[in-house]
Design a protein around this motif. Structure first.
Motif, short mmCIF file in Angstrom:
data_model
loop_
_atom_site.label_atom_id
_atom_site.label_comp_id
_atom_site.label_asym_id
_atom_site.label_seq_id
_atom_site.Cartn_x
_atom_site.Cartn_y
_atom_site.Cartn_z
N TYR A 160 0.78 -1.14 -0.05
CA TYR A 160 0.07 -0.16 -0.15
C TYR A 160 0.92 1.38 -0.25
O TYR A 160 1.73 1.38 1.02
CB TYR A 160 -1.08 0.07 1.26
CG TYR A 160 -1.73 1.17 1.32
CD1 TYR A 160 -2.87 1.23 0.48
CD2 TYR A 160 -1.21 2.30 2.24
CE1 TYR A 160 -3.94 2.49 0.75
CE2 TYR A 160 -2.16 3.44 2.36
CZ TYR A 160 -3.43 3.57 1.47
OH TYR A 160 -4.14 4.65 1.59
N ILE A 161 0.64 2.07 -0.91
CA ILE A 161 1.38 3.32 -1.07
C ILE A 161 0.66 4.64 -0.69
O ILE A 161 -0.44 4.69 -1.17
CB ILE A 161 2.10 3.48 -2.54
CG1 ILE A 161 3.04 2.41 -2.77
CG2 ILE A 161 2.83 4.74 -2.76
CD1 ILE A 161 3.52 2.20 -4.03
N ASP A 162 1.08 5.36 0.29
CA ASP A 162 0.30 6.36 0.84
C ASP A 162 0.83 7.77 0.37
O ASP A 162 1.33 8.22 0.83
CB ASP A 162 0.47 6.43 2.35
CG ASP A 162 -0.33 7.44 3.20
OD1 ASP A 162 -1.18 7.95 2.44
OD2 ASP A 162 -0.29 7.56 4.48
N TYR A 163 0.16 8.11 -0.62
CA TYR A 163 0.39 9.47 -1.10
C TYR A 163 -0.37 10.69 -0.19
O TYR A 163 0.07 11.78 -0.14
CB TYR A 163 -0.23 9.81 -2.52
CG TYR A 163 0.41 8.86 -3.66
CD1 TYR A 163 1.70 9.04 -3.63
CD2 TYR A 163 -0.32 8.24 -4.50
CE1 TYR A 163 2.38 8.08 -4.69
CE2 TYR A 163 0.19 7.43 -5.57
CZ TYR A 163 1.66 7.49 -5.71
OH TYR A 163 2.09 6.50 -6.58
N TYR A 164 -1.54 10.18 0.06
CA TYR A 164 -2.69 11.00 0.92
C TYR A 164 -1.75 11.73 1.98
O TYR A 164 -2.09 13.14 2.12
CB TYR A 164 -3.78 10.39 1.43
CG TYR A 164 -4.72 11.25 2.09
CD1 TYR A 164 -5.80 11.84 1.27
CD2 TYR A 164 -4.77 11.52 3.31
CE1 TYR A 164 -6.86 12.63 1.92
CE2 TYR A 164 -5.67 12.40 4.09
CZ TYR A 164 -6.59 12.89 3.20
OH TYR A 164 -7.64 13.67 3.95
N SER A 165 -1.22 11.06 3.13
CA SER A 165 -0.61 11.60 4.21
C SER A 165 0.41 12.69 3.90
O SER A 165 0.58 13.64 4.77
CB SER A 165 -0.24 10.85 5.15
OG SER A 165 0.82 9.69 4.52
N VAL A 166 1.00 12.67 2.86
CA VAL A 166 2.02 13.62 2.22
C VAL A 166 1.59 14.82 1.77
O VAL A 166 1.89 15.69 2.17
CB VAL A 166 3.30 12.86 1.47
CG1 VAL A 166 4.05 13.87 0.96
CG2 VAL A 166 3.63 11.65 2.26
#
Length: 201
Positions: A160-166
């Motif tokens: 899972y790659i988290d773009y959102y939190s960045v």
């Protein structure tokens, strides 16, 4: 290799800015599907070298039932043996539920595994508005959908790659420095996304 565009003209309401053919007569969807399948049967041999992509646009394809869309996709899919076939379907907020979206992604992951492809799930980018749909406030739905995606990814040992939190600001929006309209990433945003995905992979 060739690509196929399938136009789905149905919309719940017509937008003034849209120049594509559209209709609000949703009761004709089954009849239209039969017409598309008939046209495909007559013209499929015109394609040379197989099919690489299917793009379903509109109109609002997400107003169509999954069953009808599947009939169209399956008919076209029979013409290719390429396991890397890409299928893209346009959707508008409000036409599908978060559960529908998750279900579609789960289906894609399952198909990938069957074809010995390693799936990767990326978070949905932040947004607190859609300039083309005044009154829609997607920020909380995006947070919830990303939670659902991560829970599924964790349960299936999928990256899972988290773009959102960045990228998200304190309001759950995509800042203007990353997207002038709050939705579509600019080159600076894509550069950050590239850094995130390369580190994760």
């Amino acid at each position: 290799m060739s690509g196929i565009y399938v136009h789905i003209p149905f919309c719940k309401s017509r937008c003034k800015y849209c120049d594509f053919f559209s209709t609000t007569h949703l009761e004709k969807q089954t009849q239209y599907t039969e017409a598309v399948l008939s046209e495909w049967s007559d013209r499929r041999k015109e394609l040379m070298g197989g099919i690489q992509t299917i793009y379903i646009g509109g109109g609002t394809p997400s107003t169509m039932s999954v069953e009808l869309l599947r009939r169209i996709i399956d008919a076209i899919r029979q013409e290719t043996q390429d396991s890397d076939l890409e299928v893209t379907i346009e959707a508008n907020p409000g036409d599908i539920t978060l559960e529908n979206t998750l279900g579609n992604i789960i289906s894609m992951c399952e198909l990938a595994k069957v074809n010995n492809i390693i799936p990767v799930i990326c978070s949905v980018l932040p947004a607190d508005r859609f300039y083309w749909r005044p009154g829609v406030e997607p920020a909380q739905d995006i947070i919830r959908l990303n939670q659902m995606l991560k829970e599924y990814a964790d349960s299936e040992a999928i990256q899972y790659i988290d773009y959102y939190s960045v990228l998200a600001d304190e309001n759950g929006a995509l800042p203007q420095k990353y997207a002038s309209d709050g939705v579509h990433p600019n080159p600076d945003c894509y550069e950050i996304m590239e850094e995130i995905v390369l580190k994760a992979l």
